[in-house]
Write a protein that holds these residues in place. Sequence first.
Motif, PDB file in Angstrom:
ATOM      1  N   ALA A 182       0.844  -1.194   0.000  1.00 13.73           N
ATOM      2  CA  ALA A 182       0.000   0.000   0.000  1.00 13.73           C
ATOM      3  C   ALA A 182       0.880   1.245   0.000  1.00 13.73           C
ATOM      4  O   ALA A 182       2.014   1.217   0.473  1.00 13.73           O
ATOM      5  CB  ALA A 182      -0.892   0.001   1.240  1.00 13.73           C
ATOM      6  N   ARG A 183       0.361   2.338  -0.523  1.00  9.49           N
ATOM      7  CA  ARG A 183       1.098   3.604  -0.458  1.00  9.49           C
ATOM      8  C   ARG A 183       1.254   4.014   0.999  1.00  9.49           C
ATOM      9  O   ARG A 183       0.306   3.941   1.772  1.00  9.49           O
ATOM     10  CB  ARG A 183       0.354   4.699  -1.204  1.00  9.49           C
ATOM     11  N   LEU A 184       2.443   4.410   1.340  1.00 10.87           N
ATOM     12  CA  LEU A 184       2.697   4.906   2.690  1.00 10.87           C
ATOM     13  C   LEU A 184       2.470   6.412   2.716  1.00 10.87           C
ATOM     14  O   LEU A 184       2.731   7.097   1.733  1.00 10.87           O
ATOM     15  CB  LEU A 184       4.144   4.615   3.098  1.00 10.87           C
ATOM     16  N   ARG A 185       2.008   6.918   3.837  1.00  9.21           N
ATOM     17  CA  ARG A 185       1.924   8.367   4.005  1.00  9.21           C
ATOM     18  C   ARG A 185       3.250   8.915   4.527  1.00  9.21           C
ATOM     19  O   ARG A 185       3.424  10.120   4.617  1.00  9.21           O
ATOM     20  CB  ARG A 185       0.780   8.719   4.961  1.00  9.21           C
ATOM     21  N   MET A 186       4.159   8.023   4.869  1.00  8.03           N
ATOM     22  CA  MET A 186       5.461   8.441   5.383  1.00  8.03           C
ATOM     23  C   MET A 186       6.265   9.151   4.309  1.00  8.03           C
ATOM     24  O   MET A 186       5.996   9.026   3.130  1.00  8.03           O
ATOM     25  CB  MET A 186       6.250   7.218   5.842  1.00  8.03           C
ATOM     26  N   ARG A 187       7.267   9.863   4.776  1.00 11.14           N
ATOM     27  CA  ARG A 187       8.175  10.566   3.883  1.00 11.14           C
ATOM     28  C   ARG A 187       9.607  10.275   4.290  1.00 11.14           C
ATOM     29  O   ARG A 187       9.910  10.205   5.481  1.00 11.14           O
ATOM     30  CB  ARG A 187       7.920  12.072   3.928  1.00 11.14           C
ATOM     31  N   ILE A 188      10.483  10.107   3.311  1.00 11.67           N
ATOM     32  CA  ILE A 188      11.923  10.072   3.544  1.00 11.67           C
ATOM     33  C   ILE A 188      12.406  11.509   3.433  1.00 11.67           C
ATOM     34  O   ILE A 188      12.064  12.207   2.480  1.00 11.67           O
ATOM     35  CB  ILE A 188      12.656   9.217   2.499  1.00 11.67           C
ATOM     36  N   VAL A 189      13.201  11.937   4.387  1.00 13.48           N
ATOM     37  CA  VAL A 189      13.755  13.291   4.370  1.00 13.48           C
ATOM     38  C   VAL A 189      15.278  13.164   4.375  1.00 13.48           C
ATOM     39  O   VAL A 189      15.851  12.567   5.291  1.00 13.48           O
ATOM     40  CB  VAL A 189      13.290  14.108   5.603  1.00 13.48           C
ATOM     41  N   PHE A 190      15.913  13.697   3.334  1.00 11.13           N
ATOM     42  CA  PHE A 190      17.373  13.680   3.251  1.00 11.13           C
ATOM     43  C   PHE A 190      17.891  15.071   3.570  1.00 11.13           C
ATOM     44  O   PHE A 190      17.491  16.054   2.934  1.00 11.13           O
ATOM     45  CB  PHE A 190      17.824  13.259   1.858  1.00 11.13           C
ATOM     46  N   PHE A 191      18.786  15.163   4.545  1.00 10.22           N
ATOM     47  CA  PHE A 191      19.381  16.428   4.950  1.00 10.22           C
ATOM     48  C   PHE A 191      20.713  16.598   4.235  1.00 10.22           C
ATOM     49  O   PHE A 191      21.650  15.838   4.456  1.00 10.22           O
ATOM     50  CB  PHE A 191      19.595  16.452   6.470  1.00 10.22           C
ATOM     51  N   ALA A 193       6.483  19.275   6.534  1.00  9.29           N
ATOM     52  CA  ALA A 193       6.996  19.153   7.897  1.00  9.29           C
ATOM     53  C   ALA A 193       5.899  19.286   8.942  1.00  9.29           C
ATOM     54  O   ALA A 193       6.131  19.049  10.124  1.00  9.29           O
ATOM     55  CB  ALA A 193       8.075  20.199   8.149  1.00  9.29           C
ATOM     56  N   GLY A 194       4.696  19.637   8.511  1.00  6.58           N
ATOM     57  CA  GLY A 194       3.613  19.869   9.448  1.00  6.58           C
ATOM     58  C   GLY A 194       2.900  18.625   9.936  1.00  6.58           C
ATOM     59  O   GLY A 194       2.095  18.691  10.857  1.00  6.58           O
ATOM     60  N   ALA A 195       3.171  17.496   9.322  1.00  7.94           N
ATOM     61  CA  ALA A 195       2.458  16.267   9.692  1.00  7.94           C
ATOM     62  C   ALA A 195       3.423  15.249  10.285  1.00  7.94           C
ATOM     63  O   ALA A 195       4.570  15.145   9.863  1.00  7.94           O
ATOM     64  CB  ALA A 195       1.782  15.667   8.459  1.00  7.94           C
ATOM     65  N   GLY A 196       2.965  14.529  11.253  1.00 13.33           N
ATOM     66  CA  GLY A 196       3.708  13.392  11.789  1.00 13.33           C
ATOM     67  C   GLY A 196       4.939  13.744  12.592  1.00 13.33           C
ATOM     68  O   GLY A 196       5.329  14.899  12.723  1.00 13.33           O
ATOM     69  N   ARG A 197       5.535  12.687  13.119  1.00 10.62           N
ATOM     70  CA  ARG A 197       6.748  12.833  13.925  1.00 10.62           C
ATOM     71  C   ARG A 197       7.974  12.906  13.031  1.00 10.62           C
ATOM     72  O   ARG A 197       8.015  12.300  11.970  1.00 10.62           O
ATOM     73  CB  ARG A 197       6.919  11.627  14.857  1.00 10.62           C
ATOM     74  N   LEU A 198       8.977  13.604  13.496  1.00 11.67           N
ATOM     75  CA  LEU A 198      10.272  13.622  12.831  1.00 11.67           C
ATOM     76  C   LEU A 198      11.124  12.540  13.494  1.00 11.67           C
ATOM     77  O   LEU A 198      11.459  12.644  14.678  1.00 11.67           O
ATOM     78  CB  LEU A 198      10.931  14.990  12.957  1.00 11.67           C
ATOM     79  N   VAL A 199      11.437  11.502  12.734  1.00 13.01           N
ATOM     80  CA  VAL A 199      12.175  10.348  13.250  1.00 13.01           C
ATOM     81  C   VAL A 199      13.569  10.381  12.634  1.00 13.01           C
ATOM     82  O   VAL A 199      13.741  10.133  11.439  1.00 13.01           O
ATOM     83  CB  VAL A 199      11.462   9.021  12.899  1.00 13.01           C
TER      84      VAL A 199
END
Length: 160
Positions: free
Chosen positions: A6-15, A80-86
């Motif tokens: 299933a499509r995830l609502r998660m996001r990968i964030v690369f700094f 950045a407004g949704a979910g936890r920053l992991v």
Amino acid sequence: MAPVCARLRMRIVFFQPDIPQNLGASMRTAACFGAGMDVIEPCAFPLTDKGIRKAAMDYGAAIAPVRHASWNTYTESAEAGAGRLVLFTTAGATDLWDFAFEPDDRLLFGRESAGVPEAIHAAADCRVRIPIRADMRSLNVAMSAGIALAEASRQHRNNP
């Protein structure tokens, strides 16, 4: 028939990524798992639309990374407004296998050469580490993103 992810609502964030090939591999991983992606600039390489298309190969239509000019720009964005920053870090407080992902988590990965600054460590809601052998320093950042998305997908496979 094998189940479809299933499509995830998660996001990968690369700094501020250092290596374009890692960004490209992670774009492909995000596309395959149905996750979104954010890139916080500046990158250590020219990040152009043409470069993104080249890095994503034939997965470009399935993934459109959102580019942010800086950490501050990212923190003010809708993404950045949704979910936890992991934050995934070798200094993480929780092992990946003990961490419970939430559907809107944003999975943050630091620079290959330096991780993330202390201020960003402090901004993270959670700090997770992928357990590896004690005599090894770290995993490749693209591999880490893939492992994290696979585990998150496994945890949410029956509850997308």
